[in-house]
Design an enzyme around this catalytic site. Structure first.
Site, PDB file in Angstrom:
ATOM      1  N   LYS A  18       0.729  -1.088  -0.126  1.00 27.38           N
ATOM      2  CA  LYS A  18       0.103   0.091   0.014  1.00 27.38           C
ATOM      3  C   LYS A  18       0.804   1.224  -0.042  1.00 27.38           C
ATOM      4  O   LYS A  18       0.563   2.144  -0.802  1.00 27.38           O
ATOM      5  CB  LYS A  18      -1.031  -0.078   1.353  1.00 27.38           C
ATOM      6  CG  LYS A  18      -1.884  -1.234   1.283  1.00 27.38           C
ATOM      7  CD  LYS A  18      -2.983  -1.092   2.618  1.00 27.38           C
ATOM      8  CE  LYS A  18      -2.159  -1.202   4.001  1.00 27.38           C
ATOM      9  NZ  LYS A  18      -1.582  -2.456   3.946  1.00 27.38           N
ATOM     10  N   ASN A  60      -3.111   6.232   6.019  1.00 26.96           N
ATOM     11  CA  ASN A  60      -2.432   5.226   6.811  1.00 26.96           C
ATOM     12  C   ASN A  60      -0.887   5.347   6.650  1.00 26.96           C
ATOM     13  O   ASN A  60      -0.171   4.890   7.142  1.00 26.96           O
ATOM     14  CB  ASN A  60      -2.656   3.765   6.585  1.00 26.96           C
ATOM     15  CG  ASN A  60      -2.336   2.781   7.558  1.00 26.96           C
ATOM     16  OD1 ASN A  60      -2.551   2.917   8.728  1.00 26.96           O
ATOM     17  ND2 ASN A  60      -1.892   1.690   6.956  1.00 26.96           N
ATOM     18  N   HIS A  66      -4.319  -9.828  10.269  1.00 34.53           N
ATOM     19  CA  HIS A  66      -5.178  -9.087  11.123  1.00 34.53           C
ATOM     20  C   HIS A  66      -6.583  -9.716  11.226  1.00 34.53           C
ATOM     21  O   HIS A  66      -7.671  -9.277  11.543  1.00 34.53           O
ATOM     22  CB  HIS A  66      -5.391  -7.562  10.475  1.00 34.53           C
ATOM     23  CG  HIS A  66      -4.390  -6.782  10.315  1.00 34.53           C
ATOM     24  ND1 HIS A  66      -3.305  -6.549  11.119  1.00 34.53           N
ATOM     25  CD2 HIS A  66      -3.812  -6.106   8.973  1.00 34.53           C
ATOM     26  CE1 HIS A  66      -2.553  -5.856  10.595  1.00 34.53           C
ATOM     27  NE2 HIS A  66      -2.734  -5.583   9.303  1.00 34.53           N
TER      28      HIS A  66
END
Length: 468
Positions: free
Chosen positions: A123, A146, A193
């Site tokens: 990302k 982020n 996650h």
């Protein structure tokens, strides 16, 4: 209807990098803000004092109780949906937003559109590449979200932008129900996650939220069918297109690679017959396969925004990756030493291992529940040797014994500051000229190091000692 904050009782859940700016912005909009935080350490007390000086109420050591009168919760992205605070909010009919949702709601009507990126890996690099391409096209832009630059700062600050390159995590997307990007990309999907999301299906669904309401393009990874499935499931605006990226020759409505050239068969006239050259593979730094995929995704989003082909080339040439992302440290005695400490899960490490032909692999750390059989089986033919460090190294050692029993393994049973130096020395002993010693741990670093940056720095220091 826009949300009216004046006089509203808003609870901000969590201090940290998102909670403090959210509390300040809400307070400035006239909301009656209460901040709740689980911890009460020195940093939290300092942040609390800063907010209390503005007249904001802060409750330290109690992040589970819903303050009386709360009409809205704005949460830090890392807070799990299962927390008692959110259960109480649901029972009381109180909406919960993340800081990204708050930023989206606070945009001015004429504010910059968002080109958004998510995925298990890649990302940050993709968003930085995208920002570099947009700047090369002469556009006012920033890499935000982020990536470390607050979206709230970007949308409420004085600086004017033409377009924003936005990195979004699955946590942030979970708490951003009304986000509607101009165009968005999901780079890849792999288990990660899952303790937070509860299941792979829930994790994928939160990633897929990035496509909701897209206006121009939903960019997906041709090699990862799950990303295309998310596009199919998304409710987008009429005329929004599915745009694939591939390391192979692209079909119509895709970007791909032909004879070492990045080409576009999506944003060209008569895409069934024509293709537009964008850049050479050698313009991508580093030109590892997964990074070429990142570059294609960034190019697809930029082209969806109307950026010319020359700016894609110029932006990729100008881009410099962050440290610890498949970074070449040095060559010593004909052996290349590469730091990919950022490869903290098996999916990232698989991509890293695929970039080299003959590897002495330094791996290990905190496994976070991961298994390594598939990773090792896929890389076995490339491995000259392996040096294992960290708390969960036995899991990797056992996978190597099952799937690569001929590969020599050094198991380092130490976690002191000298462990990385010994790991590099052992890797040097195993390596031959033409090999790559690759730090791609497939694990988190916190058993031995503060973070992956410190781990990568230790590796680089150890390599420099070899060279000296």
């Amino acid at each position: 209807m826009p949300f009216e904050f004046q006089g509203k009782h808003v609870t901000v859940a969590g201090l940290g990098v998102s909670g403090v700016p959210a509390a300040k912005v809400l307070h400035g909009l006239g909301a009656r803000v209460t901040v709740v935080n689980d911890g009460a350490d020195e940093r939290a007390r300092a942040q609390a004092a800063e907010l209390e000086a503005l007249g904001i109420t802060v409750r330290l050591g109690d992040g589970d109780t819903l303050p009386e009168g709360t009409e809205l919760i704005v949460t830090a992205p890392g807070w799990k949906p299962t927390k008692p605070l959110f259960t109480a909010a649901g029972q009381a009919g109180v909406p919960v937003w993340g800081d990204v949702e708050l930023a989206w709601r606070l945009r001015r009507p004429d504010s910059a559109p968002w080109l958004a990126v998510t995925g298990t890996n890649g990302k940050t690099t993709t968003v930085q590449m995208l920002a570099s391409i947009l700047k090369a096209a002469g556009l006012r832009t920033a890499a935000v979200g982020n990536i470390g630059v607050s979206l709230l700062d970007a949308v409420t600050g004085d600086e004017e932008y033409d377009v924003l390159a936005v990195e979004l995590s699955s946590y942030q997307l979970h708490w951003a129900p009304s986000l509607r990007a101009h165009s968005a990309a999901v780079l890849n999907l792999a288990p990660d996650h899952l303790d937070w999301h509860g299941s792979m299906e829930a994790y994928a669904a939160d990633k897929g939220r990035i496509y909701e309401g897209n206006r121009v393009a939903c960019v997906y990874n041709v090699a990862d069918k799950a990303t295309e499935d998310l596009v199919r499931e998304a409710d987008v605006e009429e005329g929004c297109r599915a745009i694939g990226f591939t390391l192979g020759s692209p079909a119509p409505s895709q970007l791909g690679v032909v004879d070492g050239i990045l080409v576009d068969r999506a944003f060209v006239e008569n895409r069934h017959k024509n293709a537009q050259e964008l850049a050479e593979v050698s313009d991508v730094n580093p030109p590892a396969p997964h990074n070429i995929a990142n570059a294609l995704a960034a190019a697809a989003l930029a082209r969806a925004f109307g950026v010319p082909a020359a700016a894609v080339r110029d932006g990729l040439r100008a881009f410099t990756p962050d440290a610890h992302r498949i970074a070449h440290v040095a060559d010593v005695d004909g052996v290349a030493y590469v730091d990919d400490s950022k490869a903290t899960n098996t999916h990232a490490t698989e991509a890293s291992l695929a970039a080299y032909e003959s590897i002495v692999w330094i791996a290990g750390g905190l496994a976070k529940g991961a298994t390594f059989d598939e990773l090792v089986a896929g890389a076995a033919k490339r491995l000259r040797g392996a040096v294992l460090i960290g708390a969960d190294r036995a899991l990797i050692r056992e996978a190597l014994a099952r799937h690569a029993p001929e590969v020599p393994v050094v198991d380092l049973d130490r976690t002191d500051t000298g462990a990385m130096l010994q790991a590099v020395q052992e890797a040097r002993r195993l390596a031959r000229p033409g090999d790559t010693v690759l730090l791609a741990p497939a694990c988190a670093s916190m058993d031995m190091f503060t973070n992956y940056n410190q781990r990568g720095d230790a590796f680089a220091r150890a390599v420099r000692e070899l060279g000296a």
